[in-house]
Design a protein around this motif. Structure first.
Motif, short mmCIF file in Angstrom:
data_model
loop_
_atom_site.label_atom_id
_atom_site.label_comp_id
_atom_site.label_asym_id
_atom_site.label_seq_id
_atom_site.Cartn_x
_atom_site.Cartn_y
_atom_site.Cartn_z
N LEU A 83 0.83 -1.21 0.00
CA LEU A 83 0.00 0.00 0.00
C LEU A 83 0.86 1.26 0.00
O LEU A 83 0.51 2.26 -0.63
N ILE A 84 1.99 1.21 0.69
CA ILE A 84 2.91 2.35 0.68
C ILE A 84 3.40 2.60 -0.75
O ILE A 84 3.49 3.74 -1.20
N GLU A 85 3.69 1.53 -1.46
CA GLU A 85 4.10 1.66 -2.86
C GLU A 85 3.00 2.31 -3.70
O GLU A 85 3.26 3.19 -4.52
N VAL A 86 1.76 1.90 -3.46
CA VAL A 86 0.63 2.49 -4.19
C VAL A 86 0.50 3.97 -3.85
O VAL A 86 0.27 4.81 -4.73
N SER A 87 0.69 4.32 -2.58
CA SER A 87 0.58 5.73 -2.19
C SER A 87 1.66 6.57 -2.87
O SER A 87 1.42 7.73 -3.21
#
Length: 116
Positions: A83-87
Motif C-alpha cells: 500500500l505504501i508503494e501504491v501511495s
C-alpha cells in the motif's frame, strides 16, 4: 424508469473489490469513483492477470465486481509495504504518512514481543 437508472450503488470510494474488467481480466483493487447513472465503477488495480493493467485505473460495470472485506492493515507488514508503494505511485502524501506510521507501529510492537 428514471428511478431505475439512478439506483444507489453498493460501492463507495475506497472500497476493496475484485471481479472482471470489460476485457475479462481478473482484477483486485480499490474503488476510485462510482457512476450510478451508467452503472460503472473506476478501480485502481493492484493485482491483475494482465500485468500491464496493474497500477492503472480502469472502468468496468458494477455488476462485474464484488466487494471484499477491508484488509487489516495493522497485522500484515507485506500488505502495508504494498500500500505504501501504491501511495507513492498515486503521490498521496497524506496516505503515505498514515501507512508509514502504521508500519512503524507494527514493527515496534513486533520488537517488543520477541522473547529472550
Amino acid at each position: 424508469m428514471m428511478n431505475q437508472l439512478h439506483q444507489q450503488s453498493l460501492y463507495q470510494k475506497g472500497d476493496w473489490v475484485k471481479g472482471k474488467s470489460v476485457h475479462d481480466e481478473l482484477i483486485h483493487g480499490y474503488v476510485e469513483s462510482v457512476n450510478n447513472y451508467l452503472g460503472t465503477i473506476k478501480i485502481f488495480v493492484l493485482e491483475c492477470d494482465n500485468p500491464e493493467t496493474v497500477g492503472k485505473t480502469i472502468e468496468t460495470f458494477q455488476n462485474r465486481i464484488a466487494q471484499l472485506e477491508e484488509p487489516d492493515f495493522e497485522k500484515d507488514e507485506s500488505y502495508l509495504l504494498n500500500l505504501i508503494e501504491v501511495s507513492l505511485i498515486t503521490k498521496d502524501k497524506e496516505w503515505f504518512m498514515e501507512l508509514s506510521d502504521q508500519l512503524n507501529q507494527l514493527r515496534n510492537e513486533s520488537e517488543e514481543v520477541i522473547p529472550c
